[in-house]
Design an enzyme around this catalytic site. Structure first.
Site, PDB file in Angstrom:
ATOM      1  N   GLU A   1      27.407   0.602  26.077  1.00  0.00           N
ATOM      2  CA  GLU A   1      27.104   1.981  25.685  1.00  0.00           C
ATOM      3  C   GLU A   1      28.343   2.871  25.803  1.00  0.00           C
ATOM      4  OE1 GLU A   1      24.250   3.352  24.336  1.00  0.00           O
ATOM      5  OE2 GLU A   1      23.819   1.219  24.121  1.00  0.00           O
TER       6      GLU A   1
ATOM      7  N   TRP B   1      30.597   2.543  22.811  1.00  0.00           N
ATOM      8  CA  TRP B   1      30.256   3.290  21.601  1.00  0.00           C
ATOM      9  C   TRP B   1      31.142   4.523  21.438  1.00  0.00           C
ATOM     10  CZ3 TRP B   1      27.215   2.428  17.424  1.00  0.00           C
ATOM     11  CH2 TRP B   1      26.260   1.416  17.490  1.00  0.00           C
TER      12      TRP B   1
ATOM     13  N   TRP C   1      17.854  17.039  -0.249  1.00  0.00           N
ATOM     14  CA  TRP C   1      17.444  17.520   1.063  1.00  0.00           C
ATOM     15  C   TRP C   1      16.598  18.773   0.945  1.00  0.00           C
ATOM     16  CZ3 TRP C   1      18.179  14.093   4.667  1.00  0.00           C
ATOM     17  CH2 TRP C   1      19.293  13.260   4.663  1.00  0.00           C
TER      18      TRP C   1
ATOM     19  N   ASN D   1      18.962   9.766  25.425  1.00  0.00           N
ATOM     20  CA  ASN D   1      19.438   9.152  24.185  1.00  0.00           C
ATOM     21  C   ASN D   1      18.296   8.683  23.288  1.00  0.00           C
ATOM     22  OD1 ASN D   1      21.697   8.149  22.520  1.00  0.00           O
ATOM     23  ND2 ASN D   1      20.791   6.160  22.941  1.00  0.00           N
TER      24      ASN D   1
ATOM     25  N   TRP E   1      20.451  16.666   7.640  1.00  0.00           N
ATOM     26  CA  TRP E   1      20.717  16.308   9.034  1.00  0.00           C
ATOM     27  C   TRP E   1      21.923  17.029   9.608  1.00  0.00           C
ATOM     28  CZ3 TRP E   1      25.395  14.152  10.214  1.00  0.00           C
ATOM     29  CH2 TRP E   1      26.142  13.648   9.136  1.00  0.00           C
TER      30      TRP E   1
ATOM     31  N   TRP F   1      23.918  11.046  14.797  1.00  0.00           N
ATOM     32  CA  TRP F   1      23.182  11.604  13.663  1.00  0.00           C
ATOM     33  C   TRP F   1      23.318  10.726  12.418  1.00  0.00           C
ATOM     34  CZ3 TRP F   1      19.533  15.210  13.052  1.00  0.00           C
ATOM     35  CH2 TRP F   1      19.252  16.028  14.150  1.00  0.00           C
TER      36      TRP F   1
END
Length: 595
Positions: free
Chosen positions: A389, A392, A421, A456, A474, A497
């Site tokens: 993690e 990342w 969108w 998370n 988004w 995202w």
């Protein structure tokens, strides 16, 4: 020498016509300056900050970065080094050496700070340190008031720690971001310092600024050294068998682990500086008397908020290291099994300290490896999962360096900026305030609004909900997170995202759409997380907590003014699938050669 950093909001991305998504859409050379067809929409919805950046770029411009037509900011930085090599090598030490703090607010394991200290010690001259607060940068880069508060508190602690070593920390506020480079040179000249060290940040604005500073320094006989420090493995060091940057995490991670095994020095933590080699208190006494800058007006928080946040996130590297040690001693072995349960605090909550720079990723991985019998990918499953993690963070910074347009309100897959969108202000506000009628979503958003942090798993749920159930662009959610998270980090936030909206590197497939009810039942089976953050539903017993209006608890929900669901998930899912498919089909048509 230099890596690459983030450009906060440089351009924006939005829904555009599918025929406009590829250079072959028009005959001849594409116009790379033309805005994306939906640039006006994204500007009006608050996605592109036009006070600082141009309209959303078109998709052809993204392709130009990919094919080398446009220079990547990291290349701009490297070229600045190459072009000034002779002038920089000729620079001799002056009366002092300067380290410029940015997002590396720590003494422990700070590469550029140690480099500056070594030069100061070698020449018996004072080491001075510097921090510039830029209100324009904070606004342009969407820094949250909570993160600004943590930064300022951390600066105060850093100043005390440096003072014990007779090293001053000079701090000032610079209103105009455009003048920062020249101001730094002016200070170096005022102090008689010919060497300035700093750690690189990889966003676009920062890389370009540092490239400018390197050139200005060379013209003024000041040597600027920018070190790679924020990643465990420097961006550009890992490549696929085809020699390309990885866009999928799993093979990248295997390469990352293999690289660290072959290059164990990458996990060697860097010593803190010792006592100042020069007599800074004699020659630079006034620099010790600096006050920590105040937060700009638009980044202020209330007294109650400040008290709350200081209890949750005490400032400084001492607290960061204490939390790291406590996590590795007590919780890491349960991490693999419990990390997806929001009601249980099985995560480290170290992200605010990574973001503020009080803790380096290198230290975190090195200490986790030590606690795991010196293994990165063997032995304890919890420790291995946690190291993965942390990795990342490296991955997303590597992606940012190679695909800089993601720092410009575009996504890794630019064709998905052509999705149709929604720009529904009322639904977006309901999502922001935790009033969607989906308890797990509302609990997560209220956690963010109160604690400036979110689990998370919850981040994945709410990002999928906004981009697929509500079909709201988004990027507006990405901005809301940055403006409210205490741990806001551009690369990691954008990457998350991109995953949730299926528009980024290594995303969940677009047809994988989280069902909020299933997520709630699986990861909050007893409703503990919902009851903690949604008090209107605390009196509901059993499984009805997950969807009160459909499971016989509607009366309690209504009496407590809890809203009904603002959308039907099944209907919304079908809409999302249809719109994503259309965007992909449009891209394929645009990419096909003409008959």
């Amino acid at each position: 020498m230099p890596p690459q950093k983030r450009k906060a909001a440089n351009n924006s991305k939005g829904a555009g016509d599918a025929n406009d998504s590829h250079p072959v859409a028009k005959r001849g050379k594409p116009d790379l300056t033309r805005p994306h067809p939906h640039a006006q929409q994204t500007e009006e919805f608050g996605i592109v900050l036009r006070d600082f950046y141009p309209p959303e770029m078109n998709n052809e411009r993204c392709a130009a970065y990919n094919n080398g037509t446009l220079e990547r900011p990291i290349e701009t930085l490297q070229k600045a080094y190459e072009d000034t090599q002779e002038e920089r090598q000729a620079v001799q030490p002056g009366r002092a050496v300067v380290h410029w703090f940015k997002s590396d607010l720590r003494l422990h394991d700070n590469r550029a700070l140690q480099m500056a200290y070594q030069v100061a010690r070698e020449h018996d001259i004072p080491l001075l340190t510097l921090y510039i607060l830029s209100p324009e940068d904070l606004t342009a880069h969407l820094a949250s008031p909570a993160r600004v508060d943590l930064t300022l508190r951390t600066l105060a602690q850093l100043q005390r720690d440096l003072g014990e070593l007779d090293i001053p920390l000079y701090m000032e506020t610079r209103q105009k971001r455009s003048g920062i480079s020249q101001r730094i040179l002016d200070l170096c000249q005022e102090w008689g310092a010919n060497h300035l060290f700093t750690n690189l940040e990889y966003e676009v604005d920062e890389l370009r600024r540092d490239a400018t500073l390197i050139r200005l320094g060379a013209k003024n006989a000041i040597k600027i050294e920018a070190a790679h420090d924020s990643c465990v493995v420097t961006p550009g060091q890992l490549a696929s068998q085809q020699g390309k940057q990885y866009a999928v995490y799993t093979p990248w991670y295997r390469s990352w682990v293999a690289f660290l095994k072959d290059n164990p020095e990458c996990l060697e933590m860097i010593d803190e500086p010792g006592t100042n080699p020069g007599n800074a208190r004699k020659d630079y006494q006034s620099l010790f008397d600096c006050e920590v800058p105040s937060a700009p007006d638009n980044k202020q928080i209330s007294v109650d908020q400040r008290t709350h946040l200081r209890q949750l996130y005490p400032e400084g590297e001492h607290e960061a290291l204490r939390r790291l040690e406590a996590f590795l001693d007590d919780k890491v072995r349960q991490y693999d099994d419990g990390r997806n349960i929001p009601a249980q605090q099985n995560t480290s909550v170290l992200s605010p300290y990574f973001a503020s720079g009080s803790l380096s990723a290198r230290t975190a991985v090195a200490k986790a490896r030590q606690s795991n019998k010196n293994q990165l990918d063997r032995n304890d499953p919890g420790t291995m999962a946690w190291i993965s993690e942390v990795a990342w963070r490296d991955f997303y910074k590597h992606v940012l360096v190679h695909w800089p347009f993601i720092c410009m309100n575009k996504c890794f897959k630019p064709e998905f900026t052509n999705i149709e969108w929604e720009y529904d202000h009322d639904q977006f506000e309901a999502w922001c305030q935790g009033r969607t009628g989906f308890p797990i979503v509302d609990a997560a958003m209220r956690q963010l609004n109160q604690d400036a942090w979110m689990h998370n798993r919850s981040r994945m749920v709410v990002s999928s909900f906004l981009s697929k159930d509500l079909m709201i662009d988004w990027r507006r959610g990405e901005r809301y997170f940055m403006e409210n998270l205490v741990d806001g980090d551009f690369a990691s936030n954008h990457g998350g995202w991109g995953f949730g909206s299926s528009t980024g590197v290594d995303p969940q497939p677009y047809f994988r759409i989280f069902n909020p009810l299933r997520q709630s039942e699986r990861f909050d089976p007893d409703g503990a997380y919902i009851r903690q953050w949604v008090p209107e539903l605390r009196d509901i017993e059993g499984a009805a907590i997950h969807e009160p209006y459909n499971r016989g608890a509607g009366k309690i929900a209504q009496q407590n003014d809890y809203p009904r669901p603002i959308v039907d998930h099944a209907t919304s899912r079908n809409r999302a699938l249809d719109r994503y498919k259309k965007a992909i089909q449009g891209q394929r048509q645009a990419s096909s050669p003409p008959n």
